[in-house]
Write a protein that holds these residues in place. Structure first.
Motif, PDB file in Angstrom:
ATOM      1  N   PRO A   1       0.946  -1.371  -0.028  1.00 48.53           N
ATOM      2  CA  PRO A   1       0.215  -0.074  -0.156  1.00 48.53           C
ATOM      3  C   PRO A   1       0.982   1.111   0.172  1.00 48.53           C
ATOM      4  O   PRO A   1       2.005   1.403   0.440  1.00 48.53           O
ATOM      5  CB  PRO A   1      -0.765  -0.342   1.265  1.00 48.53           C
ATOM      6  CG  PRO A   1      -0.851  -1.483   1.648  1.00 48.53           C
ATOM      7  CD  PRO A   1       0.415  -2.093   1.018  1.00 48.53           C
ATOM      8  N   GLU A   2       0.374   2.181  -0.628  1.00 47.30           N
ATOM      9  CA  GLU A   2       1.077   3.670  -0.388  1.00 47.30           C
ATOM     10  C   GLU A   2       0.087   4.684  -0.314  1.00 47.30           C
ATOM     11  O   GLU A   2      -1.263   4.515  -0.621  1.00 47.30           O
ATOM     12  CB  GLU A   2       1.631   3.705  -2.057  1.00 47.30           C
ATOM     13  CG  GLU A   2       0.881   3.747  -3.147  1.00 47.30           C
ATOM     14  CD  GLU A   2       1.674   4.053  -4.703  1.00 47.30           C
ATOM     15  OE1 GLU A   2       2.403   4.831  -4.382  1.00 47.30           O
ATOM     16  OE2 GLU A   2       1.227   3.391  -5.357  1.00 47.30           O
ATOM     17  N   ILE A   3       0.439   5.820   0.329  1.00 46.76           N
ATOM     18  CA  ILE A   3      -0.499   6.900   0.448  1.00 46.76           C
ATOM     19  C   ILE A   3      -0.342   7.695  -0.849  1.00 46.76           C
ATOM     20  O   ILE A   3       0.585   7.954  -1.441  1.00 46.76           O
ATOM     21  CB  ILE A   3       0.218   7.886   1.565  1.00 46.76           C
ATOM     22  CG1 ILE A   3       0.109   6.985   2.780  1.00 46.76           C
ATOM     23  CG2 ILE A   3      -0.568   9.077   1.753  1.00 46.76           C
ATOM     24  CD1 ILE A   3       0.774   7.710   4.093  1.00 46.76           C
ATOM     25  N   VAL A   4      -1.447   8.000  -1.402  1.00 43.85           N
ATOM     26  CA  VAL A   4      -1.751   8.777  -2.547  1.00 43.85           C
ATOM     27  C   VAL A   4      -2.111  10.118  -2.646  1.00 43.85           C
ATOM     28  O   VAL A   4      -1.936  10.770  -3.568  1.00 43.85           O
ATOM     29  CB  VAL A   4      -2.394   7.703  -3.694  1.00 43.85           C
ATOM     30  CG1 VAL A   4      -1.764   6.444  -3.971  1.00 43.85           C
ATOM     31  CG2 VAL A   4      -3.574   7.441  -3.191  1.00 43.85           C
ATOM     32  N   ASP A   5      -2.805  10.538  -1.347  1.00 38.52           N
ATOM     33  CA  ASP A   5      -3.383  11.919  -1.217  1.00 38.52           C
ATOM     34  C   ASP A   5      -3.888  12.045   0.031  1.00 38.52           C
ATOM     35  O   ASP A   5      -3.992  10.869   0.893  1.00 38.52           O
ATOM     36  CB  ASP A   5      -4.728  11.941  -2.419  1.00 38.52           C
ATOM     37  CG  ASP A   5      -4.710  13.358  -2.765  1.00 38.52           C
ATOM     38  OD1 ASP A   5      -3.932  14.236  -2.151  1.00 38.52           O
ATOM     39  OD2 ASP A   5      -5.750  13.554  -3.401  1.00 38.52           O
ATOM     40  N   CYS A   6      -3.997  13.419   0.405  1.00 42.41           N
ATOM     41  CA  CYS A   6      -4.358  13.648   1.726  1.00 42.41           C
ATOM     42  C   CYS A   6      -5.358  14.862   1.801  1.00 42.41           C
ATOM     43  O   CYS A   6      -5.280  15.904   0.977  1.00 42.41           O
ATOM     44  CB  CYS A   6      -3.322  13.680   2.651  1.00 42.41           C
ATOM     45  SG  CYS A   6      -2.183  15.058   2.272  1.00 42.41           S
ATOM     46  N   ASP A   7      -6.378  14.779   2.441  1.00 43.43           N
ATOM     47  CA  ASP A   7      -7.222  15.956   2.656  1.00 43.43           C
ATOM     48  C   ASP A   7      -7.358  16.531   4.196  1.00 43.43           C
ATOM     49  O   ASP A   7      -7.053  15.966   5.358  1.00 43.43           O
ATOM     50  CB  ASP A   7      -8.738  15.426   2.694  1.00 43.43           C
ATOM     51  CG  ASP A   7      -8.966  15.191   1.207  1.00 43.43           C
ATOM     52  OD1 ASP A   7      -8.354  15.653   0.300  1.00 43.43           O
ATOM     53  OD2 ASP A   7      -9.795  14.457   0.820  1.00 43.43           O
ATOM     54  N   GLY A   8      -7.138  17.693   4.348  1.00 37.17           N
ATOM     55  CA  GLY A   8      -7.099  18.371   5.797  1.00 37.17           C
ATOM     56  C   GLY A   8      -8.548  18.799   6.274  1.00 37.17           C
ATOM     57  O   GLY A   8      -9.635  18.055   5.834  1.00 37.17           O
ATOM     58  N   CYS A   9      -8.756  19.749   7.073  1.00 35.67           N
ATOM     59  CA  CYS A   9     -10.100  20.436   7.525  1.00 35.67           C
ATOM     60  C   CYS A   9      -9.903  21.878   7.512  1.00 35.67           C
ATOM     61  O   CYS A   9      -8.974  22.428   7.609  1.00 35.67           O
ATOM     62  CB  CYS A   9     -10.451  19.698   8.715  1.00 35.67           C
ATOM     63  SG  CYS A   9      -9.369  20.200  10.076  1.00 35.67           S
ATOM     64  N   THR A  10     -11.098  22.687   7.696  1.00 36.33           N
ATOM     65  CA  THR A  10     -11.219  23.976   7.574  1.00 36.33           C
ATOM     66  C   THR A  10     -11.203  24.400   9.378  1.00 36.33           C
ATOM     67  O   THR A  10     -11.791  23.660  10.357  1.00 36.33           O
ATOM     68  CB  THR A  10     -12.306  24.507   7.370  1.00 36.33           C
ATOM     69  OG1 THR A  10     -12.556  24.102   6.092  1.00 36.33           O
ATOM     70  CG2 THR A  10     -12.458  25.808   7.559  1.00 36.33           C
TER      71      THR A  10
END
Length: 401
Positions: free
Chosen positions: A240-249
């Motif tokens: 498995p590999e990390i492909v993207d990320c999302d933060g928060c407001t």
């Protein structure tokens, strides 16, 4: 006087020499009989024949056909391996539920909501006898002038997570002075895995007590993962590999946003020549930019070098929180985990130097040493392919591509 000149630029005896040599064929025979020429040709042929691709090219067509069949089998193995890691993720989710009650109790001890019992507080350290001796000596010392001050008893373990940020270089480099008062309100960090049947991912939750900076009780960062071979290059799959990320407001309170700063700028009117001063907000370095990450390019366009480095560093930090910081928080608070990591790295370097010293016939001044690269926890963006290498979640390791 005899005329020794020649009109076509060829000495008059060269043609005769070529005739006597018997033409190009005989000249080739003479060259091939030269030992030095033969040695040079053989060396060149050896260097070509020793490469794997050149060897494959020499094989009969029937053998190449069987090799292609092996490659098909290898692709099928890669898909089975991908399924294996999906089940590993399910297993991680199962055991995360078993860890969580212990982590919840850890939070209660840190915040002071619960006081540990004597049995829960008992711990035999290596320096226990020295500590006891020092305590006995302290009790025997009596200062008549000053009465003994009562030992402070603060609530819980003050600044627990902030101390970890300060101890770990990877995190302390991100923390600015104006971030510190905010991080002192951090009460817990949790890792949550994606639900069954959902795309593979994990979420970091940063839990804060009420503070003067923002209203969010929890700040989150989601890391999306992929566990499937690439259609264009299936043999590159290693897990498995990390492909993207999302933060928060972050809902900052008025005037408290540390991720921006206000600057003044003068503007001159082109026609009238008058000057006015305006204020504008520009980005500011802060740990809390961690929750507003750079997005991985999903349209097939490649990122520039700086963006690749930033994204790789982000993935590295997220992985480090998940695999090291959260499971072993107390050891990073005391510094024991950091000492263990440092000792491990020194041992590797020492072993490498010893092996290099055993090699025979090597000129110390002219020897070209290639440093050993190891990633015990996370990828080095400067040596991995854009730092976006695959990651083994169970072992907590990244592999260079």
């Amino acid at each position: 006087m005899a005329d020794n000149s020649f009109s076509d630029g060829v000495p008059p005896d060269s043609g005769e020499a070529a005739k006597n040599a018997g033409g190009p064929e005989k000249l080739t025979d003479q060259v091939m009989q030269n030992p030095q020429v033969l040695a040079a040709l053989q060396e060149r042929l050896d260097s070509v024949s020793h490469t794997p691709s050149s060897y494959i090219e020499t094989l009969p067509r029937a053998v190449k056909r069987r090799i292609n069949a092996l490659k098909q089998l290898q692709v099928r193995c890669a898909h089975i391996e991908a399924k294996f890691y999906e089940e590993v993720h399910d297993l991680e989710r199962k055991y995360a539920a078993l860890y969580q009650p212990l982590f919840d109790k850890r939070r209660e001890f840190i915040t002071g909501d619960v006081e540990p019992t004597d049995a829960e507080s008992e711990w035999h350290s290596e320096n226990e006898e020295d500590d006891k001796l020092a305590g006995d000596m302290k009790n025997k010392v009596v200062i008549a002038e000053k009465p003994a001050a009562e030992e402070p008893n603060p609530r819980g373990i003050p600044e627990f997570w902030f101390t970890i940020f300060r101890n770990v270089d990877m995190l302390s480099e991100l923390v600015q002075e104006y971030d510190e008062p905010i991080l002192k309100h951090l009460q817990d960090i949790k890792v949550k895995f994606s639900d069954p049947g959902q795309p593979m991912s994990f979420v970091l939750e940063f839990h804060f007590e009420p503070n003067d900076y923002f209203t969010n009780p929890v700040l989150t960062k989601t890391y999306k993962m992929k566990s499937e071979p690439d259609k264009a290059d299936p043999f590159s799959f290693e897990g498995p590999e990390i492909v993207d990320c999302d933060g928060c407001t972050i809902d900052w309170k008025k005037g408290r946003n540390v991720t921006v700063k206000t600057i003044k700028k003068k503007q001159k009117h082109k026609g009238r020549g008058t000057v006015r001063t305006i204020t504008k907000q520009v980005p500011n370095e802060s740990f809390f930019n961690f929750f507003n990450p750079l997005k991985a390019s999903g349209d097939g366009e490649s990122l520039d070098e700086d963006s690749e480095f930033t994204l790789a560093s982000d993935f590295e930090i997220g992985h480090f929180f998940r695999e090291r910081i959260v499971p072993r928080a107390v050891l990073y608070f005391t510094g024991e985990a950091i000492e263990d990591d440092d000792n491990f790295e020194e041992g590797e370097e020492g072993e490498e130097e010893e092996l290099e010293g055993d090699e025979e016939g090597e000129d110390e001044d002219d020897a070209e040493v290639t440093p050993k690269v190891s990633h015990p926890e996370a990828p080095d963006p400067q040596c991995c392919s854009a730092g976006l290498g695959p990651m083994l979640p169970t072992l907590g390791r990244w592999r260079c591509m």
